[in-house]
Scaffold this motif. Structure first.
Motif, PDB file in Angstrom:
ATOM      1  N   SER A 180       0.839  -1.195   0.000  1.00 49.08           N
ATOM      2  CA  SER A 180       0.000   0.000   0.000  1.00 49.08           C
ATOM      3  C   SER A 180       0.867   1.235   0.000  1.00 49.08           C
ATOM      4  O   SER A 180       2.049   1.196   0.347  1.00 49.08           O
ATOM      5  CB  SER A 180      -0.951   0.016   1.198  1.00 49.08           C
ATOM      6  N   ILE A 228      -3.329   4.712 -10.686  1.00 51.75           N
ATOM      7  CA  ILE A 228      -4.068   5.763  -9.980  1.00 51.75           C
ATOM      8  C   ILE A 228      -3.155   6.972  -9.850  1.00 51.75           C
ATOM      9  O   ILE A 228      -2.018   6.864  -9.378  1.00 51.75           O
ATOM     10  CB  ILE A 228      -4.535   5.252  -8.602  1.00 51.75           C
ATOM     11  N   VAL A 240      -9.003   2.196  -2.727  1.00 47.41           N
ATOM     12  CA  VAL A 240      -8.601   3.572  -2.426  1.00 47.41           C
ATOM     13  C   VAL A 240      -9.377   4.016  -1.188  1.00 47.41           C
ATOM     14  O   VAL A 240     -10.612   4.074  -1.199  1.00 47.41           O
ATOM     15  CB  VAL A 240      -8.871   4.515  -3.607  1.00 47.41           C
ATOM     16  N   ILE A 293      -3.806   3.860  -1.025  1.00 50.27           N
ATOM     17  CA  ILE A 293      -4.066   2.921  -2.109  1.00 50.27           C
ATOM     18  C   ILE A 293      -3.439   1.583  -1.759  1.00 50.27           C
ATOM     19  O   ILE A 293      -2.238   1.513  -1.472  1.00 50.27           O
ATOM     20  CB  ILE A 293      -3.492   3.448  -3.437  1.00 50.27           C
TER      21      ILE A 293
END
Length: 231
Positions: free
Chosen positions: A38, A162, A189, A198
């Protein structure tokens, strides 16, 4: 666009050690998440013009694989900031809880998410997520159309990208060759932090299941729990 069932996919999973970027740290430009990893991007939630863009990219794999078909669909499941509940209630049923090619959404009114159109061939589908102050969670998913035949999302080269459109971009690849899944949840998200966190989640549907995932009000993902999709 065809209108019916779905597909399977190839080889064995490659598992890398999870990389975790601390939640308070902004993501480096072009960060590539490892399996289970993440990262966070910094967002000014007080600025109503701030938007992030979620892409589903896929190249279709090899030339022979592309010739057999590679029609994937980007879905963004969402929970608004007002609907975030620790107990984990389900998000609304379609069309309220999912933005995709049949429910394109809007940037001017809730859910402040807009899908920019269907791609029937390898390339890119894109959704814009606006008003981060109004967002709770967004789950980036992909669905594989029946006409694709056998082939994994990884084999098709699928990944989520993203970006905030400025200097922060997070690429979320897939690591498992799941031969029997029609759905994959790729990235979650989380807007409940100061920025947006994320995470690479990589969750697959059961073999043969065409029921889409469900996103709960606490960010939990329920695979095979939503409406059945046909394409």
């Amino acid at each position: 666009m065809s209108l019916f069932r779905k597909k399977p996919a190839p080889a064995a999973p490659t598992v890398t050690e999870p990389t975790h970027v601390p939640l308070g740290a902004p993501a480096a430009t072009g960060i590539n998440l490892t399996k289970g990893g993440s990262s966070s991007i910094s967002l000014s939630k007080s600025d109503p013009t701030v938007q992030i863009t979620a892409h589903l990219d896929w190249d279709g794999g090899s030339a022979s694989r592309r010739a057999r078909g590679a029609d994937l669909e980007l879905y963004v499941l969402h929970v608004s900031a007002a609907d975030v509940v620790a107990g984990g209630q389900r998000s609304q049923p379609l069309p309220g809880g999912a933005i995709y090619y049949r429910n394109l959404g809007s940037l001017e009114q809730p859910p402040y998410i807009r899908h920019h159109g269907d791609s029937l061939t390898p390339g890119r589908e894109t959704a814009t997520i606006a008003r981060p102050d109004q967002q709770g969670y967004a789950l980036i998913c992909a669905y594989s159309a029946v006409g694709n035949g056998v082939g994994s999302f990884k084999e098709y080269g699928a990944r989520a990208i993203i970006t905030d459109g400025r200097e922060q971009t997070v690429s979320v690849p897939l690591y498992d060759n799941n031969r029997h899944a029609y759905w994959v949840a790729i990235a979650l998200v989380d807007f409940t932090h100061d920025g947006a966190v994320i995470s690479q989640v990589e969750r697959y549907s059961r073999p043969g299941s065409e029921a889409r995932p469900v996103l709960y009000s606490n960010g939990r993902i329920g695979m095979d729990e939503g409406p059945v999709e046909f394409k």
